[in-house]
Design an enzyme around this catalytic site. Structure first.
Site, PDB file in Angstrom:
ATOM      1  N   LYS A  22       0.851  -1.209   0.000  1.00  0.00           N
ATOM      2  CA  LYS A  22       0.000   0.000   0.000  1.00  0.00           C
ATOM      3  C   LYS A  22       0.878   1.248   0.000  1.00  0.00           C
ATOM      4  O   LYS A  22       0.657   2.181  -0.777  1.00  0.00           O
ATOM      5  CB  LYS A  22      -0.873   0.012   1.261  1.00  0.00           C
ATOM      6  CG  LYS A  22      -1.545   1.339   1.564  1.00  0.00           C
ATOM      7  CD  LYS A  22      -2.460   1.301   2.755  1.00  0.00           C
ATOM      8  CE  LYS A  22      -1.760   1.439   4.064  1.00  0.00           C
ATOM      9  NZ  LYS A  22      -1.390   2.814   4.463  1.00  0.00           N
ATOM     10  N   ASN A  23       1.918   1.252   0.862  1.00  0.00           N
ATOM     11  CA  ASN A  23       2.705   2.480   1.049  1.00  0.00           C
ATOM     12  C   ASN A  23       3.742   2.711  -0.035  1.00  0.00           C
ATOM     13  O   ASN A  23       4.475   3.694   0.000  1.00  0.00           O
ATOM     14  CB  ASN A  23       3.349   2.479   2.447  1.00  0.00           C
ATOM     15  CG  ASN A  23       2.287   2.632   3.530  1.00  0.00           C
ATOM     16  OD1 ASN A  23       1.137   2.973   3.248  1.00  0.00           O
ATOM     17  ND2 ASN A  23       2.655   2.346   4.761  1.00  0.00           N
ATOM     18  N   ARG A  93      -4.601  10.581   4.745  1.00  0.00           N
ATOM     19  CA  ARG A  93      -3.547  11.591   4.827  1.00  0.00           C
ATOM     20  C   ARG A  93      -2.546  11.459   3.688  1.00  0.00           C
ATOM     21  O   ARG A  93      -1.903  12.433   3.300  1.00  0.00           O
ATOM     22  CB  ARG A  93      -2.744  11.526   6.113  1.00  0.00           C
ATOM     23  CG  ARG A  93      -3.231  10.753   7.222  1.00  0.00           C
ATOM     24  CD  ARG A  93      -2.211  10.578   8.315  1.00  0.00           C
ATOM     25  NE  ARG A  93      -0.913  11.127   8.009  1.00  0.00           N
ATOM     26  CZ  ARG A  93      -0.607  12.421   8.023  1.00  0.00           C
ATOM     27  NH1 ARG A  93      -1.539  13.285   8.291  1.00  0.00           N
ATOM     28  NH2 ARG A  93       0.598  12.845   7.736  1.00  0.00           N
ATOM     29  N   CYS A 117      -5.003  12.025  13.075  1.00  0.00           N
ATOM     30  CA  CYS A 117      -5.692  10.744  12.892  1.00  0.00           C
ATOM     31  C   CYS A 117      -5.582  10.014  14.230  1.00  0.00           C
ATOM     32  O   CYS A 117      -5.001  10.516  15.183  1.00  0.00           O
ATOM     33  CB  CYS A 117      -5.075   9.956  11.749  1.00  0.00           C
ATOM     34  SG  CYS A 117      -3.525   9.203  12.172  1.00  0.00           S
ATOM     35  N   ARG A 122       0.165  13.977  13.347  1.00  0.00           N
ATOM     36  CA  ARG A 122       0.614  13.768  11.965  1.00  0.00           C
ATOM     37  C   ARG A 122       0.814  15.099  11.211  1.00  0.00           C
ATOM     38  O   ARG A 122       0.211  15.359  10.196  1.00  0.00           O
ATOM     39  CB  ARG A 122      -0.370  12.887  11.201  1.00  0.00           C
ATOM     40  CG  ARG A 122      -0.806  11.621  11.871  1.00  0.00           C
ATOM     41  CD  ARG A 122       0.243  10.553  11.972  1.00  0.00           C
ATOM     42  NE  ARG A 122       0.699  10.029  10.707  1.00  0.00           N
ATOM     43  CZ  ARG A 122       0.107   9.054  10.027  1.00  0.00           C
ATOM     44  NH1 ARG A 122      -1.006   8.557  10.470  1.00  0.00           N
ATOM     45  NH2 ARG A 122       0.622   8.604   8.902  1.00  0.00           N
ATOM     46  N   ASP A 306       4.555   0.118  12.201  1.00  0.00           N
ATOM     47  CA  ASP A 306       3.321  -0.473  11.660  1.00  0.00           C
ATOM     48  C   ASP A 306       3.157  -1.933  12.070  1.00  0.00           C
ATOM     49  O   ASP A 306       2.134  -2.533  11.755  1.00  0.00           O
ATOM     50  CB  ASP A 306       3.310  -0.385  10.124  1.00  0.00           C
ATOM     51  CG  ASP A 306       3.174   1.052   9.668  1.00  0.00           C
ATOM     52  OD1 ASP A 306       3.368   1.322   8.470  1.00  0.00           O
ATOM     53  OD2 ASP A 306       2.902   1.915  10.518  1.00  0.00           O
ATOM     54  N   ILE A 328       7.696   6.360  17.309  1.00  0.00           N
ATOM     55  CA  ILE A 328       7.391   7.117  16.091  1.00  0.00           C
ATOM     56  C   ILE A 328       6.133   7.965  16.260  1.00  0.00           C
ATOM     57  O   ILE A 328       6.126   9.148  15.956  1.00  0.00           O
ATOM     58  CB  ILE A 328       7.220   6.166  14.865  1.00  0.00           C
ATOM     59  CG1 ILE A 328       8.445   5.259  14.701  1.00  0.00           C
ATOM     60  CG2 ILE A 328       6.927   6.966  13.603  1.00  0.00           C
ATOM     61  CD1 ILE A 328       9.727   5.966  14.331  1.00  0.00           C
ATOM     62  N   ARG A 398      -8.610  -0.673   4.621  1.00  0.00           N
ATOM     63  CA  ARG A 398      -7.693   0.353   4.093  1.00  0.00           C
ATOM     64  C   ARG A 398      -6.368  -0.271   3.665  1.00  0.00           C
ATOM     65  O   ARG A 398      -5.727   0.196   2.743  1.00  0.00           O
ATOM     66  CB  ARG A 398      -7.392   1.406   5.173  1.00  0.00           C
ATOM     67  CG  ARG A 398      -8.597   2.152   5.657  1.00  0.00           C
ATOM     68  CD  ARG A 398      -8.211   3.321   6.502  1.00  0.00           C
ATOM     69  NE  ARG A 398      -7.266   4.173   5.786  1.00  0.00           N
ATOM     70  CZ  ARG A 398      -6.868   5.353   6.226  1.00  0.00           C
ATOM     71  NH1 ARG A 398      -7.301   5.806   7.385  1.00  0.00           N
ATOM     72  NH2 ARG A 398      -6.031   6.093   5.538  1.00  0.00           N
TER      73      ARG A 398
HETATM   74  C1  EPZ Z   1       4.291   6.694   6.624  1.00  0.00           C
HETATM   75  O1  EPZ Z   1       3.514   7.709   7.235  1.00  0.00           O
HETATM   76  C2  EPZ Z   1       3.355   5.517   6.436  1.00  0.00           C
HETATM   77  N1  EPZ Z   1       2.253   5.901   5.540  1.00  0.00           N
HETATM   78  C3  EPZ Z   1       2.810   5.072   7.793  1.00  0.00           C
HETATM   79  O2  EPZ Z   1       1.999   3.928   7.567  1.00  0.00           O
HETATM   80  C4  EPZ Z   1       3.987   4.693   8.693  1.00  0.00           C
HETATM   81  O3  EPZ Z   1       3.500   4.352   9.968  1.00  0.00           O
HETATM   82  C5  EPZ Z   1       4.958   5.870   8.799  1.00  0.00           C
HETATM   83  O4  EPZ Z   1       5.372   6.291   7.475  1.00  0.00           O
HETATM   84  C6  EPZ Z   1       6.205   5.529   9.612  1.00  0.00           C
HETATM   85  O5  EPZ Z   1       6.854   4.451   9.022  1.00  0.00           O
HETATM   86  C7  EPZ Z   1       2.488   5.959   4.209  1.00  0.00           C
HETATM   87  O6  EPZ Z   1       3.580   5.694   3.732  1.00  0.00           O
HETATM   88  C8  EPZ Z   1       1.315   6.316   3.341  1.00  0.00           C
HETATM   89  P1  EPZ Z   1       6.375   9.875   8.890  1.00  0.00           P
HETATM   90  P2  EPZ Z   1       4.112   9.215   7.349  1.00  0.00           P
HETATM   91  O7  EPZ Z   1       6.263  11.189   8.203  1.00  0.00           O
HETATM   92  O8  EPZ Z   1       4.988   9.492   6.197  1.00  0.00           O
HETATM   93  C9  EPZ Z   1       6.613  13.120  12.280  1.00  0.00           C
HETATM   94  C10 EPZ Z   1       0.125   2.568   7.789  1.00  0.00           C
HETATM   95  O9  EPZ Z   1      -0.330   1.968   8.767  1.00  0.00           O
HETATM   96  N2  EPZ Z   1       6.442  14.118  11.202  1.00  0.00           N
HETATM   97  O10 EPZ Z   1       7.501   8.958   8.524  1.00  0.00           O
HETATM   98  O11 EPZ Z   1       2.980  10.122   7.632  1.00  0.00           O
HETATM   99  C11 EPZ Z   1       5.368  12.257  12.459  1.00  0.00           C
HETATM  100  O12 EPZ Z   1       4.441  12.903  13.313  1.00  0.00           O
HETATM  101  C12 EPZ Z   1       0.602   3.988   7.926  1.00  0.00           C
HETATM  102  O13 EPZ Z   1       0.246   2.057   6.635  1.00  0.00           O
HETATM  103  C13 EPZ Z   1       6.498  15.470  11.531  1.00  0.00           C
HETATM  104  O14 EPZ Z   1       6.657  15.847  12.697  1.00  0.00           O
HETATM  105  O15 EPZ Z   1       5.008   9.080   8.655  1.00  0.00           O
HETATM  106  C14 EPZ Z   1       5.935  10.999  13.069  1.00  0.00           C
HETATM  107  O16 EPZ Z   1       6.109  11.194  14.458  1.00  0.00           O
HETATM  108  C15 EPZ Z   1       0.346   4.543   9.310  1.00  0.00           C
HETATM  109  N3  EPZ Z   1       6.352  16.382  10.537  1.00  0.00           N
HETATM  110  C16 EPZ Z   1       7.323  10.885  12.416  1.00  0.00           C
HETATM  111  O17 EPZ Z   1       7.625  12.177  11.874  1.00  0.00           O
HETATM  112  C17 EPZ Z   1       6.180  16.014   9.225  1.00  0.00           C
HETATM  113  O18 EPZ Z   1       6.076  16.891   8.345  1.00  0.00           O
HETATM  114  C18 EPZ Z   1       7.416   9.873  11.282  1.00  0.00           C
HETATM  115  O19 EPZ Z   1       6.296  10.106  10.453  1.00  0.00           O
HETATM  116  C19 EPZ Z   1       6.127  14.631   8.918  1.00  0.00           C
HETATM  117  C20 EPZ Z   1       6.278  13.704   9.925  1.00  0.00           C
END
Ligand code: EPZ
Length: 419
Positions: A22-23, A93, A117, A122, A306, A328, A398
């Site tokens: 998916k990702n 998102r 969420c 996020r 995840d 995370i 999803r």
């Molecule tokens: C991706 O989300 C995945 N989604 C998530 O999978 C996964 O849990 C996550 O990466 C971590 O591996 C997709 O790829 C579509 P991050 P993403 O930005 O990119 C902080 C699932 O279950 N952050 O790597 O949104 C954030 O709050 C989903 O399939 C900021 O502060 O995650 C988090 O604490 C859930 N500012 C950390 O970074 C930003 O601008 C990592 O989040 C962006 C992120």
């Protein structure tokens, strides 16, 4: 709404074919906005989030069709719109992934802020800071990010405080057509990013540092559409490995990529599972008692956040103590209350959960709260004595393609019915 009903206590035997990630599929679909033409994407999973992304692409002017089961043909000749509306973005998102390609293609993007969420706030500040570094003007108004650039984006150096997966992907897609070179420091290194880099490279992009935390992108004048294969879903793979660990049995996962789960294999072997890796298959056997382990979720190649909820379920079935650190996301323990309804003994203290395993769980009615928490409840139901009913299973739809069919195929007594 539907619910899933599971009669637990039955070992799993047989074979499960893993679907595309998916990702990976989500950013790859967004990347088709980067240039006109017909793009072909293979091994696309049949998921609610994919349907949402395709609906969003349609509102931007893109047309698509599914060929044989998992192949998408996307035509992005006419990208006429640059707005991703709130009613679509709030349900997924990952819609923010159209920001980068729209800025590259049209010099304009207006995308609703995704909002929080279940698992956390996020924010997308890293994404926005990155676009500004590439010369985009951003305004926040009425809950929308309004981004524009006159002419082309210009290369720059971007450093992420946290190696954000979708921020890395968004900036990659903004940089490939920018003037000059872009450097991304502390980039995320998840395999899904390499999958996107491979697609962009096939389209004519010039990207160095694949799989490393420093990426250099040399902007090119134009790109060409291409044919891409989505990698197998490592989180789906890990979910089914844990399911066999919890229910017991002997299952072979096919069409998967063992190399994408380095830390998971370590953990599951320490839990007492037998894992035999093939090139694109994994045989998993659990016959003896489970051993408790501790885990800390980290960016790739650390233990994936995840898979945290799924592993927690497994730890409730040991006879020892496990400490699980969720590093995370700030609120990714929504499954704890539901597992406790099934007899689990778990104490949450901030970002840490302490699990006291009692070797068993009891079936009960529980509620899904987010995608991966739902998966942990299914796993709990497979292991529990008695019947478990999981409501709000739209969360599962999803991210898991045909979960009920795949588990029934290896002997689980699981069915889906109207709530
Ligand atoms: C991706 O989300 C995945 N989604 C998530 O999978 C996964 O849990 C996550 O990466 C971590 O591996 C997709 O790829 C579509 P991050 P993403 O930005 O990119 C902080 C699932 O279950 N952050 O790597 O949104 C954030 O709050 C989903 O399939 C900021 O502060 O995650 C988090 O604490 C859930 N500012 C950390 O970074 C930003 O601008 C990592 O989040 C962006 C992120």
């Amino acid at each position: 709404m539907d619910k899933i009903v599971i009669e637990g206590g039955r070992p799993l035997e047989g074979e499960i074919r893993i679907s595309g990630a998916k990702n990976s599929a989500l950013p790859i679909i967004a990347a088709t906005l980067l240039c006109p033409g017909t793009h072909i994407i293979h091994n696309v999973p049949e998921l609610r989030d994919i349907r949402t992304m395709l609906k969003l692409m349609e509102t931007l002017g893109v047309s698509w069709e599914r060929r044989e089961a998992n192949t998408l043909v996307i035509n992005s000749d006419a990208v006429t719109e640059f707005e991703a509306s709130y009613d679509l973005v709030k349900t997924m998102r990952a819609s923010v992934l159209v920001l980068g390609p729209l800025l590259s293609r049209l010099g304009r993007a207006r995308v609703s802020l995704p909002g929080g969420c279940a698992i956390g706030a996020r924010p997308i500040d890293f994404h926005m800071q990155g676009f500004q570094k590439l010369g985009a003007q951003l305004e926040l108004e009425q809950g929308y990010v309004d981004a524009r650039v006159s002419g082309k984006l210009r290369g720059g150096t971007i450093y992420f405080d946290i190696p954000s997966v979708t921020a890395t992907e968004n900036i990659l897609m903004a940089a490939v057509l920018a003037e000059g070179a872009t450097i991304i420091k502390n980039a995320a290194r998840e395999p899904e990013i390499a999958n996107l880099i491979d697609m962009l490279t096939r389209m004519g992009a010039k990207i160095e540092g694949r799989n490393r935390d420093k990426l250099t992108i040399h902007g090119v004048k134009s790109l060409e559409p291409c044919e891409t294969v989505v990698i197998p879903d490592r989180i789906e793979t890990g979910t089914y490995l844990v399911a066999v660990g919890a229910a017991g049995g002997d299952v072979t996962l096919t069409n998967c990529r063992p190399a994408h789960l380095p830390s998971m294999f370590e953990k599951l072997r320490n839990c007492g599972l037998f894992l035999e890796e093939g090139k694109d298959s994994i045989r998993v056997i659990r016959s003896g008692p489970l051993k408790n382990v501790d885990v800390k979720t980290m960016p790739y190649p650390g233990f994936p956040t995840d898979l945290q909820a799924q592993l927690m379920t497994l730890m409730t079935l040991t006879d020892g103590l496990s400490v699980i650190h969720e590093n995370i996301f700030e609120n990714r323990f929504m499954h704890v209350a539901e597992l406790k309804r099934m007899g689990a003994d778990i104490m949450v203290d901030g970002g840490r959960a302490i699990v006291k395993g009692h070797g068993k769980l009891n079936g009960a009615p529980v509620m899904a709260t987010d995608l991966r928490a739902s998966a942990s409840l299914v796993i709990a139901g497979l292991a529990a004595m008695g019947t478990t009913e999981i409501s709000r299973v739209y969360h599962l739809d999803r991210g898991y393609d045909d979960l009920v069919g795949k588990l029934s195929g290896v002997g689980a007594k699981i069915r889906r019915e109207k709530e």
